[in-house]
Scaffold this active site. Structure first.
Site, PDB file in Angstrom:
ATOM      1  N   PRO A 174       0.800  -1.216   0.000  1.00 11.16           N
ATOM      2  CA  PRO A 174       0.000   0.000   0.000  1.00 11.16           C
ATOM      3  C   PRO A 174       0.842   1.279   0.000  1.00 11.16           C
ATOM      4  O   PRO A 174       1.848   1.361   0.701  1.00 11.16           O
ATOM      5  CB  PRO A 174      -0.818  -0.106   1.291  1.00 11.16           C
ATOM      6  CG  PRO A 174      -0.054  -1.044   2.151  1.00 11.16           C
ATOM      7  CD  PRO A 174       0.618  -2.010   1.225  1.00 11.16           C
ATOM      8  N   ASN A 175       0.410   2.195  -0.821  1.00  8.52           N
ATOM      9  CA  ASN A 175       1.019   3.530  -0.971  1.00  8.52           C
ATOM     10  C   ASN A 175       2.322   3.515  -1.774  1.00  8.52           C
ATOM     11  O   ASN A 175       2.931   4.565  -1.979  1.00  8.52           O
ATOM     12  CB  ASN A 175       1.260   4.189   0.404  1.00  8.52           C
ATOM     13  CG  ASN A 175      -0.004   4.269   1.227  1.00  8.52           C
ATOM     14  OD1 ASN A 175      -0.995   4.833   0.758  1.00  8.52           O
ATOM     15  ND2 ASN A 175      -0.018   3.685   2.407  1.00  8.52           N
ATOM     16  N   ARG A 231       6.307  10.393  -2.428  1.00  7.54           N
ATOM     17  CA  ARG A 231       5.955  10.183  -1.017  1.00  7.54           C
ATOM     18  C   ARG A 231       7.210  10.231  -0.143  1.00  7.54           C
ATOM     19  O   ARG A 231       8.135   9.455  -0.346  1.00  7.54           O
ATOM     20  CB  ARG A 231       5.298   8.799  -0.889  1.00  7.54           C
ATOM     21  CG  ARG A 231       5.043   8.362   0.530  1.00  7.54           C
ATOM     22  CD  ARG A 231       4.616   6.891   0.577  1.00  7.54           C
ATOM     23  NE  ARG A 231       4.442   6.463   1.944  1.00  7.54           N
ATOM     24  CZ  ARG A 231       4.460   5.188   2.339  1.00  7.54           C
ATOM     25  NH1 ARG A 231       4.641   4.219   1.460  1.00  7.54           N
ATOM     26  NH2 ARG A 231       4.300   4.902   3.609  1.00  7.54           N
ATOM     27  N   TYR A 235      12.152   7.497   1.472  1.00  5.39           N
ATOM     28  CA  TYR A 235      12.059   6.543   0.360  1.00  5.39           C
ATOM     29  C   TYR A 235      12.800   6.992  -0.901  1.00  5.39           C
ATOM     30  O   TYR A 235      12.802   6.266  -1.894  1.00  5.39           O
ATOM     31  CB  TYR A 235      10.579   6.281   0.018  1.00  5.39           C
ATOM     32  CG  TYR A 235       9.764   5.850   1.212  1.00  5.39           C
ATOM     33  CD1 TYR A 235      10.124   4.726   1.947  1.00  5.39           C
ATOM     34  CD2 TYR A 235       8.657   6.577   1.630  1.00  5.39           C
ATOM     35  CE1 TYR A 235       9.392   4.332   3.061  1.00  5.39           C
ATOM     36  CE2 TYR A 235       7.917   6.194   2.741  1.00  5.39           C
ATOM     37  CZ  TYR A 235       8.298   5.083   3.461  1.00  5.39           C
ATOM     38  OH  TYR A 235       7.590   4.689   4.564  1.00  5.39           O
ATOM     39  N   ASN A 280       7.620  -6.032  -0.670  1.00  6.42           N
ATOM     40  CA  ASN A 280       7.624  -4.936   0.298  1.00  6.42           C
ATOM     41  C   ASN A 280       6.180  -4.786   0.771  1.00  6.42           C
ATOM     42  O   ASN A 280       5.346  -4.231   0.052  1.00  6.42           O
ATOM     43  CB  ASN A 280       8.137  -3.642  -0.327  1.00  6.42           C
ATOM     44  CG  ASN A 280       8.263  -2.538   0.718  1.00  6.42           C
ATOM     45  OD1 ASN A 280       7.620  -2.604   1.772  1.00  6.42           O
ATOM     46  ND2 ASN A 280       9.062  -1.529   0.436  1.00  6.42           N
ATOM     47  N   ALA A 317       3.069  -0.958   5.224  1.00  3.64           N
ATOM     48  CA  ALA A 317       2.555  -0.919   6.594  1.00  3.64           C
ATOM     49  C   ALA A 317       1.892  -2.231   7.010  1.00  3.64           C
ATOM     50  O   ALA A 317       1.794  -2.524   8.212  1.00  3.64           O
ATOM     51  CB  ALA A 317       1.573   0.234   6.749  1.00  3.64           C
ATOM     52  N   GLU A 362      11.246 -10.369   2.477  1.00  4.48           N
ATOM     53  CA  GLU A 362      10.642  -9.081   2.862  1.00  4.48           C
ATOM     54  C   GLU A 362      11.664  -7.957   2.729  1.00  4.48           C
ATOM     55  O   GLU A 362      12.793  -8.072   3.222  1.00  4.48           O
ATOM     56  CB  GLU A 362      10.140  -9.185   4.311  1.00  4.48           C
ATOM     57  CG  GLU A 362       9.528  -7.900   4.845  1.00  4.48           C
ATOM     58  CD  GLU A 362       8.776  -8.121   6.161  1.00  4.48           C
ATOM     59  OE1 GLU A 362       8.408  -9.279   6.488  1.00  4.48           O
ATOM     60  OE2 GLU A 362       8.574  -7.123   6.878  1.00  4.48           O
ATOM     61  N   HIS A 377      12.209  -3.677   3.084  1.00  6.93           N
ATOM     62  CA  HIS A 377      11.769  -2.321   3.413  1.00  6.93           C
ATOM     63  C   HIS A 377      12.865  -1.362   2.967  1.00  6.93           C
ATOM     64  O   HIS A 377      14.049  -1.575   3.300  1.00  6.93           O
ATOM     65  CB  HIS A 377      11.528  -2.162   4.913  1.00  6.93           C
ATOM     66  CG  HIS A 377      10.416  -3.029   5.404  1.00  6.93           C
ATOM     67  ND1 HIS A 377       9.090  -2.696   5.232  1.00  6.93           N
ATOM     68  CD2 HIS A 377      10.431  -4.238   6.013  1.00  6.93           C
ATOM     69  CE1 HIS A 377       8.337  -3.658   5.744  1.00  6.93           C
ATOM     70  NE2 HIS A 377       9.127  -4.610   6.216  1.00  6.93           N
ATOM     71  N   ARG A 385      12.658   4.612  12.947  1.00  6.99           N
ATOM     72  CA  ARG A 385      11.462   5.422  12.745  1.00  6.99           C
ATOM     73  C   ARG A 385      10.471   5.223  13.898  1.00  6.99           C
ATOM     74  O   ARG A 385      10.850   4.788  14.973  1.00  6.99           O
ATOM     75  CB  ARG A 385      10.856   5.073  11.385  1.00  6.99           C
ATOM     76  CG  ARG A 385      11.849   5.301  10.229  1.00  6.99           C
ATOM     77  CD  ARG A 385      11.248   4.982   8.885  1.00  6.99           C
ATOM     78  NE  ARG A 385      10.105   5.841   8.600  1.00  6.99           N
ATOM     79  CZ  ARG A 385       9.261   5.617   7.591  1.00  6.99           C
ATOM     80  NH1 ARG A 385       9.447   4.573   6.777  1.00  6.99           N
ATOM     81  NH2 ARG A 385       8.238   6.442   7.384  1.00  6.99           N
TER      82      ARG A 385
HETATM   83  O1  LIG Z   1       4.990   1.730   3.184  1.00  3.17           O
HETATM   84  C1  LIG Z   1       5.969   1.675   3.905  1.00  3.17           C
HETATM   85  C2  LIG Z   1       7.300   1.534   3.318  1.00  3.17           C
HETATM   86  C3  LIG Z   1       8.219   0.616   4.090  1.00  3.17           C
HETATM   87  O2  LIG Z   1       7.812  -0.727   3.882  1.00  3.17           O
HETATM   88  C4  LIG Z   1       9.631   0.761   3.514  1.00  3.17           C
HETATM   89  O3  LIG Z   1       9.816   0.340   2.375  1.00  3.17           O
HETATM   90  O4  LIG Z   1      10.505   1.316   4.159  1.00  3.17           O
HETATM   91  C5  LIG Z   1       8.180   0.905   5.591  1.00  3.17           C
HETATM   92  C6  LIG Z   1       6.761   0.833   6.113  1.00  3.17           C
HETATM   93  O5  LIG Z   1       6.741   1.152   7.503  1.00  3.17           O
HETATM   94  C7  LIG Z   1       5.886   1.825   5.388  1.00  3.17           C
HETATM   95  O6  LIG Z   1       4.551   1.695   5.824  1.00  3.17           O
END
Ligand SMILES: O=C1C[C@@](O)(C(=O)O)C[C@@H](O)[C@@H]1O
Length: 178
Positions: A36-37, A44, A49, A99, A102, A123, A125, A132
């Protein structure tokens, strides 16, 4: 399933049927699954990022995969259920570089989906989640994954693909043992 291939040769999947995961496994193709996002990467929160868009991340990983003799297909969704479907679908692939965004922090459905499949899910990130907010310090998906990478920027996707490929080789070695 909807599968589209753009001008740069990137294949994107949506609306997959989780039952298609029962098809014979193509261990040369991996799924890059973005949560998501992540469609907003590039605009963003660039301090966390960077400014690379998701399309650029996908193109970069496709190039790395090709160099290594593999292929990737890509999917991005904002929906938890669709991520579960995509993980089930990936049973017919080599594995998943994921990835979860959240959802990593609270989705037991995603944990169980990863746990339910035997293909490796790695996984990734981009940001250092441990530097954070406290809610990002916990990943409920991490105990189920075949590898975990955080805080390496977008290089994490390449590392994730290399780990997923390595895990498949290990599976094949185990399967070949008498
Ligand atoms: O959407 C994301 C991006 C993320 O997964 C990262 O790639 O650092 C870290 C997550 O906490 C966040 O919600």
């Amino acid at each position: 399933m909807v599968s589209t291939t753009d001008a740069r040769g990137i294949t994107r999947l949506s609306k997959v049927d989780p039952n298609d995961g029962k098809n014979p496994r193509d261990t040369k193709t991996f799924l890059l699954l973005s949560g998501p996002n992540h469609n907003l990467f590039g605009e963003r929160d660039p301090k966390q990022y960077g400014t690379t868009t998701l399309a650029e991340i996908e193109e970069g990983l496709a190039a790395v995969a090709a160099e290594l003799g593999y292929k990737i297909v890509c999917a991005q969704t904002n929906s938890e259920g669709e991520m579960v479907d995509l993980i089930h679908y990936a049973r017919c692939l080599g594995g998943v570089v994921m990835n979860p965004g959240a959802y990593a922090h609270y989705s037991y459905a995603l944990h169980d989906a990863i746990d339910a499949v035997t293909v490796p899910v790695v996984e990734v990130h981009i940001s250092n989640v441990y530097a954070r907010e406290a809610f990002r310090h916990k990943s409920v998906t991490a105990p189920a994954v075949a590898g975990y990478i955080a805080g390496c920027g977008i290089l994490g996707y390449e590392l994730g693909l290399r780990v997923a490929i390595q895990r498949v080789k290990e599976q094949e070695e185990v399967a070949a043992k008498p």
